[in-house]
Design an enzyme around this catalytic site. Structure first.
Site, PDB file in Angstrom:
ATOM      1  CG  ASP A 359      -1.763   1.189   1.387  1.00  0.00           C
ATOM      2  OD1 ASP A 359      -2.649   1.376   0.544  1.00  0.00           O
ATOM      3  OD2 ASP A 359      -1.550   1.963   2.347  1.00  0.00           O
ATOM      4  CD  GLU A 395      -2.210   2.266  -3.387  1.00  0.00           C
ATOM      5  OE1 GLU A 395      -3.373   2.616  -3.670  1.00  0.00           O
ATOM      6  OE2 GLU A 395      -1.794   2.184  -2.212  1.00  0.00           O
TER       7      GLU A 395
END
Length: 719
Positions: A359, A395
């Site tokens: 993330d 990401e």
């Protein structure tokens, strides 16, 4: 034997603590006792706190410190023991120091976590509303915070190991552990929403029927909810608020939180592996659950605030926030980098997971302020003999300046391709963007990934994800409806690049409903015929809706869960058909970028060719025509440039993909010899399941494509 004395705080003095060892960090049982080790560079003293089953606390001072690690071994303490720490040291927020022994702190290396976080003023290091006060709050937080659990789990893996499915064979299914089975009628009620529920045959059979090769689990590291959500009566559903980087989230366990969650998680992995399905974890190493300077003191903040977090150089009472979540872990520091790498290795070696999706990975790559491809984090990952061998997905953005880094992560990283998502949405929503960018996205995004030696599977292609509208809502709503989140509809993306097919929200109009169904099939077909690694969002194959909420991070209810009572059976069959076709067709999942070169001995065909509606190859002028909404993509299976394990060239059928995003039917000319002698229509989005009602052979020449439609045609050649 006399009862231990009680100290002035009302807790009992603990057991004798032997010197123990500074390694490994965490709580490790050796068969007769447990060694406890905690890193803190700024602590003046550390108390180990052991808890009885009735909650009685026993405090013992860790007298030994080696290289900033406080350690001790406690004989007789074993698996199941609840524990925490109290760290003594200066409390001076202006200097970045937030030590406070009144706050019970979770061990960053705890293998399991027990207990809920309860909102109470005692969670916070400062008194009342005095956020910047130099006076610390002395209320005891122990009754309101979770504790670590000593774990020893000799799990019978029976030869199981990470699967190592090749990237080119991978189809990812992004799914939430609880949301997957919370309402599943064939999963026993006590297993719904748990690791055991995800591994139940009823759900595993769904994954196998769908044909996916991997599940990407939304965060399963132990997390807690933010105070601002608890004040509104909500909770963090997605889980991007990590507190324990080694512990499976306890609430997803059907067997309780006394360490049973570790065994249950391992059992889930083993069952999924037996079904041929990899397990990828969505991990949040960029920030923690402690938030900004107003947030609670739960672990890192009280152990060594300036050692774990990036502090604002101009005001060390504040945090540098590249994540939008209040703080950023300082991966530049050796102890923090070691924490991340120890955690990653643990999940691979002990829990047998197959990879990670990071993330806000750009936040991990910042050495000073800019994203640095040569940061220590990348260097350590690349040389690590364990972590470097599993799937690594970034990401590739954060909320800081220059944080959007799609295409800029080094090998061997793959990336969530946000440009793919945006382009495909634009094309099918009717935006006049032409086909030039679409061509790059359909063929692996060579403009983003080729220059540094990466391959097409560096691009994880997706149209939807957990964050945003699900597929059904993308064709139903143009405006977000996030009022239930309690933020006056200010949260969530306002520009979704979707189209509601002429009516906002649900409708009984049969024509609008049919068009929406077709648009969903168009989006999914585009995704599954594109080179790269496709990622499906759980529920999109079933027609799941969030009723217009595009930021359901705090909706732990039917809005977010898969509704197994309302399943679009035709859509499920459609997706399954496409996934299986993709996995059986090497030309649709190539391992090398297309060259556009002629293939010897074929009479002039190319491995990749682009056709205009008139049957000619696309001209330079057409590539820059923003009004063009029709594109033919020819993939020659005789031009695949990789070999099989035996060194033989891979040869496959050839396909012609015809995409038409315009609203009205269009006449196109299908190319004849040497490209093809004929075509078999194998998928058409005008049909509910994608399958034409009967075998459809199409001759070269003029045909009419319906409005807003994709055809996948298999090339036929005379012997």
């Amino acid at each position: 034997m006399s009862r231990p004395a009680t100290d002035r705080t009302g807790t009992e003095r603990g057991r004798e603590v032997l010197p123990g060892s500074p390694t490994p960090l965490g709580a490790v049982w050796d068969g007769t006792g447990t060694n406890f080790a905690l890193w803190s560079a700024g602590a003046h003293a550390v108390d180990l706190c052991l808890f009885d089953t009735d909650g009685t606390e026993h405090r013992s001072r860790l007298e030994e410190t080696t290289h900033q690690v406080w350690h001790g071994r406690v004989p007789g303490v074993g698996p199941g023991q609840r524990y925490g720490y109290r760290v003594h040291g200066p409390y001076d927020p202006a200097a970045g120091l937030r030590h406070n022994p009144a706050k019970l702190l979770l061990d960053p290396y705890a293998r399991a976590v027990d207990g809920e976080l309860s909102l109470d003023p005692a969670l916070f290091g400062y008194p009342g509303d005095a956020v910047d006060s130099t006076t610390r709050d002395d209320r005891d937080s122990a009754p309101y915070v979770p504790r670590g659990v000593v774990v020893h789990d000799p799990f019978p893996w029976d030869g199981d190991r990470p699967l190592r499915t090749p990237w080119s064979d991978t189809v990812i299914y992004e799914v939430h552990v609880k949301g997957a089975t919370a309402t599943h009628p064939d999963v026993p009620p006590h297993l719904r929403g748990t690791y055991a529920g995800l591994a139940h045959p009823a759900f595993v059979e769904h994954l196998q029927a769908l044909g996916v090769s991997a599940v990407e689990l939304l965060p399963v590291h132990h997390f807690v909810s933010e105070p601002h959500l608890l004040r509104r009566g909500l909770t963090n559903y997605w889980g991007y608020n990590t507190l324990g980087y080694f512990a499976p989230h306890a609430a997803y366990s059907s067997s309780g939180s006394g360490g049973g969650q570790v065994t249950e998680f391992k059992t889930m992995v083993k069952e999924l592996h037996a079904a041929g399905i990899e397990v990828i974890l969505d991990v949040v190493y960029n920030h923690t659950a402690e938030g900004d300077h107003t947030g609670p003191t739960l672990s890192f903040k009280g152990i060594d605030n300036g050692g774990y977090y990036r502090l604002d150089g101009g005001n060390r009472s504040r945090y540098t926030d590249y994540t939008g979540c209040g703080n950023t872990l300082d991966v530049r520091r050796p102890a923090v980098l070691a924490l991340l790498m120890d955690s990653l290795r643990y999940w691979v070696t002990e829990m047998h997971v197959d990879g990670f999706r990071f993330d806000l990975a750009s936040a991990l790559a910042r050495s000073m302020h800019d994203v640095d491809r040569l940061s220590a984090f990348f260097d350590v990952v690349h040389q690590d003999p364990v972590v470097s061998t599993v799937k690594l997905i970034a990401e590739p953005w954060d909320v800081g300046p220059g944080g959007y880094q799609v295409g800029n992560f080094p090998p061997p990283w793959t990336e969530w391709n946000g440009q793919y998502r945006d382009t495909v949405r634009d094309v099918w929503s009717g935006a006049h963007v032409g086909v030039r960018d679409l061509a790059y996205r359909l063929t692996g995004s060579s403009d983003l990934y080729r220059s540094d030696g990466r391959r097409p599977f560096a691009s994880v292609n997706f149209v939807t994800a957990h964050d945003g509208f699900p597929m059904r809502d993308l064709v139903t709503y143009e405006q977000k409806l996030n009022e239930a989140n309690g933020e006056d509809n200010r949260d969530g993306e306002s520009h979704n690049r979707g189209w509601n097919c002429g009516v906002e929200g649900p409708t009984d109009d049969p024509e609008v409903r049919a068009l929406r169904d077709r648009q969903v099939r168009n989006l999914l077909t585009t995704l599954l015929v594109s080179t790269g690694v496709p990622m499906l969002t759980a529920g999109d194959e079933l027609g799941r809706t969030q009723r217009g909420n595009n930021n359901a991070y705090c909706q732990d209810n039917e809005l977010s869960w898969i509704d197994w009572a309302e399943v679009d059976g035709d859509l499920r069959a459609f997706v399954s058909r496409l996934v299986r076709l993709r996995r059986s067709a090497p030309v649709l999942r190539q391992e090398a970028f297309f060259e556009g070169h002629e293939i010897p001995g074929t009479g002039g065909t190319r491995d990749l060719a682009w056709f205009a509606p008139d049957g000619g190859q696309l001209s330079t002028q057409a590539w820059f025509d923003t009004g063009l909404q029709t594109l033919g993509m020819y993939l020659d299976g005789r031009g695949i440039r990789h070999r099989d394990a035996h060194g033989r060239p891979v040869v496959d059928d050839s396909y012609l993909v015809q995409l038409h995003a315009g609203p009205e039917p269009v006449t196109v000319r299908l190319p004849g010899p040497p490209w093809a002698d004929g075509y078999e229509l194998v998928v058409s989005t005008e049909y509910a399941t994608g399958a034409p009602p009967e075998t459809t052979i199409v001759a070269p020449g003029q045909v009419e494509l319906p409005g807003r439609c994709v055809w996948l045609l298999r090339v036929l050649r005379r012997p």
